[in-house]
Design an enzyme around this catalytic site. Sequence first.
Site, short mmCIF file in Angstrom:
data_model
loop_
_atom_site.label_atom_id
_atom_site.label_comp_id
_atom_site.label_asym_id
_atom_site.label_seq_id
_atom_site.Cartn_x
_atom_site.Cartn_y
_atom_site.Cartn_z
N ASP A 210 92.44 -15.59 49.00
CA ASP A 210 92.18 -17.06 49.19
C ASP A 210 91.14 -17.58 49.92
O ASP A 210 91.03 -18.70 50.22
CB ASP A 210 93.49 -17.55 50.04
CG ASP A 210 94.05 -19.05 49.87
OD1 ASP A 210 93.76 -19.97 48.68
OD2 ASP A 210 94.56 -19.56 50.69
N SER A 234 94.55 -26.11 48.46
CA SER A 234 94.83 -25.09 47.51
C SER A 234 96.16 -25.71 46.86
O SER A 234 97.15 -25.90 47.37
CB SER A 234 95.12 -23.58 47.89
OG SER A 234 94.12 -23.23 48.53
N GLN A 284 92.38 -19.97 40.84
CA GLN A 284 93.10 -20.86 41.56
C GLN A 284 92.33 -22.45 41.38
O GLN A 284 91.48 -22.64 41.25
CB GLN A 284 92.67 -20.85 43.19
CG GLN A 284 93.30 -21.59 44.12
CD GLN A 284 92.97 -21.39 45.48
OE1 GLN A 284 91.65 -21.97 45.92
NE2 GLN A 284 93.78 -20.53 46.11
#
Length: 295
Positions: A210, A234, A284
Amino acid sequence: MSGERTPEALAAMLVTLLDVEAIDTDLYRGSRQPGGRGRVFGGQVIAQALQAAQRSAEGKDAHSLHAYFMRPGDENFPIVYRVTRDFEGRSFATRRVVASQQGQPILTMTASFQLPEDGLHHQSAMPDVPGPETLKSERELRLAIADQVPEKFRDFFTRRQNAIEMRPLHPRSWFAPEVRAPNNAAWFRVAAPIGDDPAVHRAALAYASDMALLATSMMPHGVNWLMPEMQTASLDHALWIHEPFRADEWLLYTTDSPWAGHARGMNRGSIFTADGRLVASVAQEGLIRRRAPSG
């Protein structure tokens, strides 16, 4: 600098952070980041959710996860993880995890597990890039510009605070980001050994996956998350684990962004070992909203 933790201490803290405590059958509690303030890092929630799911899939290895962020986590409270065993087959198993704080879900995740087996194989080639030993670490780059940071933020900006050591190929510009193509790459690893449990290494990879991903979709627009006019977060996260690896050895993370629009940016990543094996893929979508000027 005085009071700094060693890489070994930071690595041990990461292992502890990503572990989860069993409080009932398929119910777990995640640790809080020591000294954490504000929002919980999304990679921490993903990694702890994966650890909770891995506890119920003994004998099978996690090969993919798909997560949606619903609410920001709050560092003032622990996170509770409820695991549902949706499917248990001979070769594959599926788990569903809901992460909650104060009775409100903050993340949902599904994860798939497979009994190890051999099969047909191919992979994309790793890009030809400089090795990590030729690059400066993110912290070294921060120290070089420390005098440009307001004094009240300087200690936080420069201290050794993360167990993940990153060495970017294209160091970011913190204060005046340039417009550039949406492609990036960095070497990373846990800063010290974390033992031999593959589940811990998968959790550490999920945590690190991430990092440096959402920023890729902002590169063509000359903005970053530090700018007060930018609202970023996110929205979801998907990780596919292809091959065994060690998260405490150098891994190359290459990212690109094929699209952005409607206040969202799409990002993709590939993670390679130093000897060129493609061990994981990441995707993502994130919020990259430019706020209207106030007043």
